[in-house]
Structures are given as structure tokens and as C-alpha cells.
Design a protein around this motif. Sequence first.
Motif, mmCIF file in Angstrom:
data_model
loop_
_atom_site.group_PDB
_atom_site.id
_atom_site.type_symbol
_atom_site.label_atom_id
_atom_site.label_comp_id
_atom_site.label_asym_id
_atom_site.label_seq_id
_atom_site.Cartn_x
_atom_site.Cartn_y
_atom_site.Cartn_z
ATOM 1 N N GLU A 87 0.819 -1.224 0.000
ATOM 2 C CA GLU A 87 0.000 0.000 0.000
ATOM 3 C C GLU A 87 0.846 1.265 0.000
ATOM 4 N N ARG B 201 -5.175 -1.196 -3.082
ATOM 5 C CA ARG B 201 -5.991 -0.180 -2.404
ATOM 6 C C ARG B 201 -5.929 1.180 -3.096
ATOM 7 N N GLU C 141 -9.339 2.908 -2.783
ATOM 8 C CA GLU C 141 -9.538 3.397 -1.417
ATOM 9 C C GLU C 141 -8.739 4.676 -1.175
ATOM 10 N N ASP D 153 -8.805 -8.463 -0.569
ATOM 11 C CA ASP D 153 -7.825 -7.393 -0.427
ATOM 12 C C ASP D 153 -6.455 -8.030 -0.228
#
Length: 321
Positions: free
Chosen positions: A136, A167, A170, A210
Motif C-alpha cells: 500500500e 488499495r 480506497e 484485499d
Amino acid sequence: MTYKKFTLSFLVKIIDLILNNCYNNYSIYIGRFYIVMSIFDEIMDFYPGNRIAYGKLLKRLKDGNVIPFIGAGLSTCCYPTWEELLYKLLKNVSDACAQKVVRHIKNYDYFGAADMLCEEMGELLFYECCREVFDENVITKDKIKDQAVFLLPQFRLSTYITTNYDRVLEKAFDYNGMGFETGFAYDTYRLTTYMRDNLTNPMIMKVHGDIRSNNHDLILTGKSYSLHYRDGSNLKIQLSKWADSKIFLFIGASLYQDKTISLIADQMQEGMLNYAIMGVSFSEIIDVKERISHVNALPIFYDKKDHGNLTIILQQLLNEL
């Protein structure tokens, strides 16, 4: 769809710099507006059906009954494609295994390739290598602020569905200062509660898990793919509920007929239209139209030499909402 050596989206950035150094804010706004509109018109002229598809999609977005289906193409600003990831993992296996894996990749059997890599490397090493690639911390605002994915939260739709493990989406919500919920097919209670209570924040439904999910819940191999898509599985049940009678906008997705796409197609009501924004070359248009016909998707095609065109299309849609 290029201007000399420069892509159209790159040309916009160059002209932005010139305008910012030469004119006041009002002049910059007017100048950029006409430049972007000129590029947008050129994109619409790339394929004869683009303007019709664009107008219909805009109307559906105003109705609010559209679910973006986001594929790996929107994460390439930060991460390798699925094919590139498999090639990166070849360094961890023998030459004999690597040759077999490459044959699977060249036949677009990515899950079959992943199965071979996982078996040769061992499950623990395979998943840890994947997690390392999709770290991430790779994602920064500078990397995504000019990308199409950064604009998606601004549509303020209730649901976003993705098969991506990363991600990036997000982070796009975070960088836009917007809240969201995350749902997984295995978390039946959370998804049911969200649908029942009609919560304010949009839901990002991560169909394949995820990158930080448990190995069992992460769909990275053919074995896990078959397990989670078996009849009666939570994934099939939940995805069927979320896809029922909805209109999908496919972005960054190849739309090859896999189990995810087939399941969505099965939930479509007669006469329903979905939409797809896709980068193609002229020589690919006929084949791609055939490929997306099983989901009844009306395409907006742009020249794949410049994926900045996708950003311009999304920005124009936002401007007109």
C-alpha cells in the motif's frame, strides 16, 4: 489521436503550464476549457457510436443507478498488471516451471499460471511475494491525482465493485476527503447490514479480496477461484444480489468472459444496457465489440495509445452531471 509526438492528455498539461505563466485565472479557465473540449470532441469522433453511448451513460449517471466495475487497468499508475506480476514471479521458480508458466500466460490462462507458481514456490512464499508487490505504501497522491481513478469517488455513486486486490481506489477516496465502506463477499453480515440500513458512505465491494486478506479469502490462484465461485458460495450469492437489475460501467476491465463477468451477465434483465469505456486500436474494435457483447455493453472507445483520454471522458461526465 496524437498531436505530433505528444499524446493529447500530455498536450493539455503543457498548455496548462503556458497559460499559468501568461494569463490571469479567468483566461486560464477559458483557455483550458476550449482545449479540453477540442480533445473531448476528437475522442468522441474516434468511434461512430461514442456520442450515442456517452449521452445514454450520462443520463444513467444522473439517475444514480450505475455501478462502476473497476478492473486492473486503473491501478497501473502504481502497480504491474496481472500478466506483469506473473512474469515478475518467474525468478522464484526453476527454468522448467517458468517455461510452463509462460505458456499459460501467453494463452491468457493467468489463474493456471498462478497455480503453477504457487505450487512451485509454496503457498506462503507465493502470497508474501504478491503482498510485497501490492504494498500500500507504493500509492501516493502524486501518482494518482491526474489519473482516472482519482475522479471516480467524485461521481458519488452508492457502490463501486472491483476485482483488484490493491488499495488504489480506497486511496482515491481518502485523497478526495471522502468516506467509504469496504465489503467482501465472505462478510455476509456486513454486506447485508449495509444494504438494509442504506448507509451514507459508498461501498467498495472487493470481489476477489484485499491484498491483506487471509490467504483463504484472497482469490489469486485457479484453485481459490474455483473454490469461491462454486455453486452456493458466499461470493456468488452476494455478487448476484448486488448485480441484480443494476447498470454497470466497466472501466479498466478487459471483459474477457470469466466467472465474474458471466455471473453479472446472468443477472441482467432483458433489454438492459451496460456501458464500457475502453482503450483500443482501430484494428481491435470488431473483436472487442464481440468480446463485450455478452454483457450487453455499449462502448465508448478511445485510442489506447493515450490512456489519459479516459481521464478526459470521466472529467467531462462530471462536468455535465
